[in-house]
Design an enzyme around this catalytic site. Sequence first.
Site, PDB file in Angstrom:
ATOM      1  N   LYS A 102       8.048  32.167 -46.879  1.00  0.00           N
ATOM      2  CA  LYS A 102       7.062  31.142 -46.511  1.00  0.00           C
ATOM      3  C   LYS A 102       5.962  31.050 -47.571  1.00  0.00           C
ATOM      4  O   LYS A 102       5.864  31.911 -48.458  1.00  0.00           O
ATOM      5  CB  LYS A 102       6.486  31.500 -45.139  1.00  0.00           C
ATOM      6  N   HIS A 133      11.101  33.657 -42.710  1.00  0.00           N
ATOM      7  CA  HIS A 133      11.836  33.030 -41.602  1.00  0.00           C
ATOM      8  C   HIS A 133      13.282  33.498 -41.649  1.00  0.00           C
ATOM      9  O   HIS A 133      13.836  33.710 -42.726  1.00  0.00           O
ATOM     10  CB  HIS A 133      11.813  31.497 -41.733  1.00  0.00           C
ATOM     11  N   TYR A 182      11.114  22.650 -37.730  1.00  0.00           N
ATOM     12  CA  TYR A 182      10.672  23.443 -36.578  1.00  0.00           C
ATOM     13  C   TYR A 182      10.659  22.635 -35.284  1.00  0.00           C
ATOM     14  O   TYR A 182       9.890  22.946 -34.378  1.00  0.00           O
ATOM     15  CB  TYR A 182       9.290  24.029 -36.856  1.00  0.00           C
ATOM     16  N   ASN A 205       3.465  35.090 -41.519  1.00  0.00           N
ATOM     17  CA  ASN A 205       4.311  36.284 -41.390  1.00  0.00           C
ATOM     18  C   ASN A 205       5.449  36.333 -42.417  1.00  0.00           C
ATOM     19  O   ASN A 205       6.509  36.904 -42.184  1.00  0.00           O
ATOM     20  CB  ASN A 205       4.809  36.427 -39.950  1.00  0.00           C
ATOM     21  N   GLU A 214      19.929  24.790 -39.633  1.00  0.00           N
ATOM     22  CA  GLU A 214      19.001  25.094 -40.723  1.00  0.00           C
ATOM     23  C   GLU A 214      19.684  25.142 -42.097  1.00  0.00           C
ATOM     24  O   GLU A 214      19.075  24.779 -43.110  1.00  0.00           O
ATOM     25  CB  GLU A 214      18.303  26.426 -40.429  1.00  0.00           C
TER      26      GLU A 214
HETATM   27  N1  UDP Z   1       4.123  31.375 -34.716  1.00  0.00           N
HETATM   28  C1  UDP Z   1       2.739  31.239 -34.551  1.00  0.00           C
HETATM   29  N2  UDP Z   1       2.177  31.644 -33.363  1.00  0.00           N
HETATM   30  C2  UDP Z   1       2.917  32.173 -32.339  1.00  0.00           C
HETATM   31  C3  UDP Z   1       4.307  32.312 -32.513  1.00  0.00           C
HETATM   32  C4  UDP Z   1       4.877  31.901 -33.714  1.00  0.00           C
HETATM   33  O1  UDP Z   1       2.043  30.747 -35.439  1.00  0.00           O
HETATM   34  O2  UDP Z   1       2.352  32.523 -31.298  1.00  0.00           O
HETATM   35  C5  UDP Z   1       4.724  30.934 -35.978  1.00  0.00           C
HETATM   36  C6  UDP Z   1       5.191  32.087 -36.870  1.00  0.00           C
HETATM   37  O3  UDP Z   1       5.011  31.696 -38.232  1.00  0.00           O
HETATM   38  C7  UDP Z   1       6.665  32.188 -36.498  1.00  0.00           C
HETATM   39  C8  UDP Z   1       7.026  30.708 -36.310  1.00  0.00           C
HETATM   40  O4  UDP Z   1       5.873  30.149 -35.685  1.00  0.00           O
HETATM   41  O5  UDP Z   1       7.405  32.825 -37.505  1.00  0.00           O
HETATM   42  C9  UDP Z   1       8.232  30.444 -35.464  1.00  0.00           C
HETATM   43  O6  UDP Z   1       8.079  31.124 -34.225  1.00  0.00           O
HETATM   44  P1  UDP Z   1       9.285  31.954 -33.597  1.00  0.00           P
HETATM   45  O7  UDP Z   1       8.899  32.297 -32.191  1.00  0.00           O
HETATM   46  O8  UDP Z   1      10.549  31.209 -33.798  1.00  0.00           O
HETATM   47  O9  UDP Z   1       9.271  33.310 -34.456  1.00  0.00           O
HETATM   48  P2  UDP Z   1      10.311  33.877 -35.539  1.00  0.00           P
HETATM   49  O10 UDP Z   1      11.679  33.429 -35.118  1.00  0.00           O
HETATM   50  O11 UDP Z   1       9.900  33.318 -36.878  1.00  0.00           O
HETATM   51  O12 UDP Z   1      10.134  35.358 -35.477  1.00  0.00           O
HETATM   52 MG    MG Z   2      12.366  31.501 -34.742  1.00  0.00          MG
END
Ligand code: UDP
Ligand code: MG
Length: 137
Positions: free
Chosen positions: A9, A115, A49, A112, A126
């Site tokens: 990211k 992805h 997303y 974080n 994707e």
């Molecule tokens: N995210 C966020 N706040 C939250 C949860 C997720 O900003 O409370 C962001 C974070 O960058 C995350 C992305 O949204 O990686 C997608 O969320 P997901 O639950 O799919 O998490 P991932 O699969 O990336 O672990």
């Molecule tokens: Mg996810």
Amino acid sequence: MEQTLSIVKPDGVKKRVIGEVMVKFEKAGLKIAALKMLKLTKENAKKFYIVHKDKPFYNSLTDFMSEGPIVVMIVEGENAISRVRDIMGATNPKNAAPGTIRSDFASDIEHNIVHGSDSQASASYEIPFFFPSLEIM
Ligand code: UDP
Ligand code: MG
């Protein structure tokens, strides 16, 4: 053999950990089957997303994902989808296991670093979102 889509990211590119992310995947025996750097528009980020369109973080997340260059890659190997998720660590770096990418490099739940597709269904959406078949080795 399975393929999954991973992204370094914008925060990961800024922190100069593109290489470190790929080292973690490659050291685990996974293979990079496609790779490129690009910058998402806000519209592209919203499309990528789309599953999160009703979440409170959707707008902020898609701003973040379109604020700078990203590195997208296809990671391949046995159980690549779940293995990449394990190597990434929990979404919130506070909960990420030691040695995972997010534990080592992420600053907060939004920023974080990485992805990874969470299922075969999401990988099937994707991978072609970013890569035409001619770019997949
Ligand atoms: N995210 C966020 N706040 C939250 C949860 C997720 O900003 O409370 C962001 C974070 O960058 C995350 C992305 O949204 O990686 C997608 O969320 P997901 O639950 O799919 O998490 P991932 O699969 O990336 O672990
Ligand atoms: Mg996810």
